[in-house]
Design a protein around this motif. Structure first.
Motif, mmCIF file in Angstrom:
data_model
loop_
_atom_site.group_PDB
_atom_site.id
_atom_site.type_symbol
_atom_site.label_atom_id
_atom_site.label_comp_id
_atom_site.label_asym_id
_atom_site.label_seq_id
_atom_site.Cartn_x
_atom_site.Cartn_y
_atom_site.Cartn_z
ATOM 1 N N LEU A 20 -13.608 -0.767 -10.870
ATOM 2 C CA LEU A 20 -14.022 -0.078 -9.649
ATOM 3 C C LEU A 20 -14.344 -1.101 -8.564
ATOM 4 O O LEU A 20 -15.044 -2.088 -8.811
ATOM 5 C CB LEU A 20 -15.273 0.774 -9.919
ATOM 6 N N GLY A 21 -13.826 -0.857 -7.377
ATOM 7 C CA GLY A 21 -14.144 -1.718 -6.254
ATOM 8 C C GLY A 21 -14.287 -0.914 -4.977
ATOM 9 O O GLY A 21 -13.979 0.281 -4.931
ATOM 10 N N LEU A 22 -14.736 -1.591 -3.937
ATOM 11 C CA LEU A 22 -14.878 -0.967 -2.626
ATOM 12 C C LEU A 22 -13.737 -1.422 -1.733
ATOM 13 O O LEU A 22 -13.548 -2.619 -1.504
ATOM 14 C CB LEU A 22 -16.211 -1.358 -1.976
ATOM 15 N N GLY A 23 -12.974 -0.469 -1.219
ATOM 16 C CA GLY A 23 -11.977 -0.775 -0.209
ATOM 17 C C GLY A 23 -12.593 -0.664 1.180
ATOM 18 O O GLY A 23 -13.442 0.200 1.413
ATOM 19 N N VAL A 24 -12.172 -1.534 2.092
ATOM 20 C CA VAL A 24 -12.765 -1.513 3.443
ATOM 21 C C VAL A 24 -11.694 -1.338 4.517
ATOM 22 O O VAL A 24 -11.889 -1.711 5.661
ATOM 23 C CB VAL A 24 -13.616 -2.777 3.716
ATOM 24 N N TYR A 25 -10.559 -0.756 4.150
ATOM 25 C CA TYR A 25 -9.516 -0.453 5.133
ATOM 26 C C TYR A 25 -10.086 0.452 6.229
ATOM 27 O O TYR A 25 -10.780 1.432 5.951
ATOM 28 C CB TYR A 25 -8.350 0.235 4.424
ATOM 29 N N LYS A 26 -9.811 0.102 7.472
ATOM 30 C CA LYS A 26 -10.278 0.840 8.660
ATOM 31 C C LYS A 26 -11.793 0.819 8.836
ATOM 32 O O LYS A 26 -12.338 1.578 9.647
ATOM 33 C CB LYS A 26 -9.760 2.284 8.658
ATOM 34 N N SER B 274 -7.246 0.100 -12.057
ATOM 35 C CA SER B 274 -8.399 -0.215 -11.207
ATOM 36 C C SER B 274 -8.316 0.612 -9.924
ATOM 37 O O SER B 274 -7.226 0.880 -9.416
ATOM 38 C CB SER B 274 -8.394 -1.714 -10.883
ATOM 39 N N VAL B 275 -9.461 1.025 -9.400
ATOM 40 C CA VAL B 275 -9.493 1.859 -8.188
ATOM 41 C C VAL B 275 -10.394 1.217 -7.140
ATOM 42 O O VAL B 275 -11.420 0.627 -7.457
ATOM 43 C CB VAL B 275 -9.990 3.287 -8.498
#
Length: 275
Positions: free
Chosen positions: A16-22, A224-225
């Motif tokens: 699990l991770g944090l995406g920061v797109y936009k 992984s997401v």
């Protein structure tokens, strides 16, 4: 289930991770990272194209855990590939992030005529120790096969859009059979399946939100997401996916929702050439 996987570089990566797109609002990425770390996240995914690496760097510096506890990913953009400035692009990413190294450096898109030479430059970056693992994003099987012809270094990760409405099983099977870890961006399909009847019924059955069902479906497959959110409550909710298991018959039902739906878009400069 363990909440990490081992890459083919023998490095451990969170599922699990944090995406920061936009996440380009003032301090948006920084605050999101702080909230995510408080909720147990240890993977942060950004890219030079997101125009927020400096903000991400501040979030990493302020999040309250040591650098060694975090897994940080960034990516090289198409423009740098076309002008052959991979090393310069990587140096600028590190400078913006205020880091000595990243855990994973990805080719953002397989730019025709460029991605093979880009890969050779990523190999050099990995050898320098400034990227512990290297990988790709948005690569199809044919791109990976071309890569294998010119390099013995197998990508550690292929980051693709993947969720119950977009389940490219052939590509996933291909990658997993070759030790390439699949990582799903837009794993919530930008909200497209949150009202889906099947997702809602299964959410009720397991006492979870449709988002948690979709994320759990992926991690149960070893994928992984990196869901993106800047809302602390949603960030926390998205992390609560490791304390239940979806039954196999329900996993099979979720597999049938695939309709090759892409919530993300191919960049304008690649639209007519790569797929």
């Amino acid at each position: 289930m363990e909440n990490t996987v081992f890459l083919n570089t023998n490095r451990e990566m969170p599922l699990l991770g944090l995406g920061v797109y936009k996440a380009t609002g003032e301090n948006e990425a920084e605050n999101s990272i702080i909230s995510a770390v408080e909720s147990g996240y240890r993977l942060i995914d950004t890219a030079s194209a997101y125009k927020n690496e400096e903000n991400v760097g501040r979030g990493i510096a302020r999040c309250g855990v040591s650098r060694g506890e975090l897994f940080v990913t960034t990516k090289v953009w198409n423009t740098a590939q076309r002008i052959g400035d991979i090393q310069g692009a990587f140096d600028r990413s590190l400078e913006r992030l205020k880091l000595d190294y990243v855990d994973l450096y990805l080719i953002h898109w397989p730019v025709p005529g460029c991605y093979l030479s880009t890969w050779k430059e990523l190999e050099k970056i990995q050898q320098s120790g400034r990227a512990l693992s290297i990988g790709v994003s948005n690569f199809e099987i044919r791109h990976l096969e071309e890569l294998a012809k010119i390099s013995n270094v197998v990508p550690a990760v292929n980051q693709i859009e993947c969720h119950p409405l977009c389940y490219p099983k052939e590509l996933i099977d291909y990658c997993q059979s070759r030790g390439i870890q699949i990582q799903a961006y837009a794993p919530l399909a930008r909200g497209a399946y949150l009202d889906n009847d099947v997702m809602c019924v299964l959410g009720t059955k397991y006492g979870r939100t449709p988002a948690q069902i979709g994320l759990r479906w992926a991690v149960q497959k070893g994928i992984s997401v990196i869901p993106k959110s800047s809302h602390p409550d949603r960030i926390q909710s998205n992390s609560q996916i490791f304390d239940f298991t979806i039954e196999q018959e329900d996993m099979d039902i979720l597999d049938t929702l695939n309709q090759d739906f892409h919530s993300s878009h191919i960049p304008e400069d690649l639209r007519d050439v790569i797929f």
